[in-house]
Design an enzyme around this catalytic site. Sequence first.
Site, mmCIF file in Angstrom:
data_model
loop_
_atom_site.group_PDB
_atom_site.id
_atom_site.type_symbol
_atom_site.label_atom_id
_atom_site.label_comp_id
_atom_site.label_asym_id
_atom_site.label_seq_id
_atom_site.Cartn_x
_atom_site.Cartn_y
_atom_site.Cartn_z
ATOM 1 N N LYS A 19 0.819 -1.223 0.000
ATOM 2 C CA LYS A 19 0.000 0.000 0.000
ATOM 3 C C LYS A 19 0.849 1.267 0.000
ATOM 4 O O LYS A 19 0.647 2.153 -0.825
ATOM 5 C CB LYS A 19 -0.922 0.049 1.231
ATOM 6 C CG LYS A 19 -1.897 -1.063 1.384
ATOM 7 C CD LYS A 19 -2.713 -0.918 2.659
ATOM 8 C CE LYS A 19 -1.928 -0.869 3.936
ATOM 9 N NZ LYS A 19 -1.206 -2.085 4.308
ATOM 10 N N ALA A 40 1.661 7.444 12.511
ATOM 11 C CA ALA A 40 2.237 6.468 13.448
ATOM 12 C C ALA A 40 2.882 7.163 14.639
ATOM 13 O O ALA A 40 3.437 8.253 14.520
ATOM 14 C CB ALA A 40 3.270 5.603 12.746
ATOM 15 N N HIS A 54 10.493 3.637 6.444
ATOM 16 C CA HIS A 54 9.627 4.440 5.571
ATOM 17 C C HIS A 54 10.315 5.754 5.196
ATOM 18 O O HIS A 54 10.326 6.142 4.030
ATOM 19 C CB HIS A 54 8.286 4.729 6.268
ATOM 20 C CG HIS A 54 7.256 3.684 6.030
ATOM 21 N ND1 HIS A 54 6.117 3.927 5.307
ATOM 22 C CD2 HIS A 54 7.175 2.396 6.437
ATOM 23 C CE1 HIS A 54 5.379 2.836 5.273
ATOM 24 N NE2 HIS A 54 5.998 1.893 5.956
#
Length: 172
Positions: A19, A40, A54
């Site tokens: 995703k 997050a 990320h």
Amino acid sequence: MPNEIPRLTLVLGGARSGKSRHAEALVEALPAPWTYIATAEAYDDEMRQRIAEHRARRPANWQTVDAPLALPEAIRSQPAGRPILVDCLTLWLTNLILAERDTAAAAEALLAACERPSGPIVLVSNEVGLGIVPDNALARRFRDEAGRLHQALAARAERVLFMVAGLPMQVK
């Protein structure tokens, strides 16, 4: 045209379905700079590592905005025309529930922010309604609220994608 994406795109899928990477590629097809709104919170070493991974894979053209609770405000605060990626809605919903916030009001505020975006928005979220019914009330509440939020956003989105094994399936 390859450099145009709809005003609102919803990218759903299971854990590790691709995703985030796919959503990043959608936004990166547009002219930089881009905004990455991260929901997050790093409560443990594993989550700190995931956040670091990320961030490391994103080029310098990304501006990261941390919005674990104030997501609608973060969307509304972005400069006009700037592409926005929100990753992810289920973490945001978890944060709201754990902070004992009014999730219905927060969802309405998110929907309103997505109705009048300053630029294209790509929303990432985990599809949590494909498994068995959870055995506890908190998990059932989370699943139900995520499902309602996804339905409301999907109804408003011009494009909805479902990721399976790194492959995007266009739902809408």
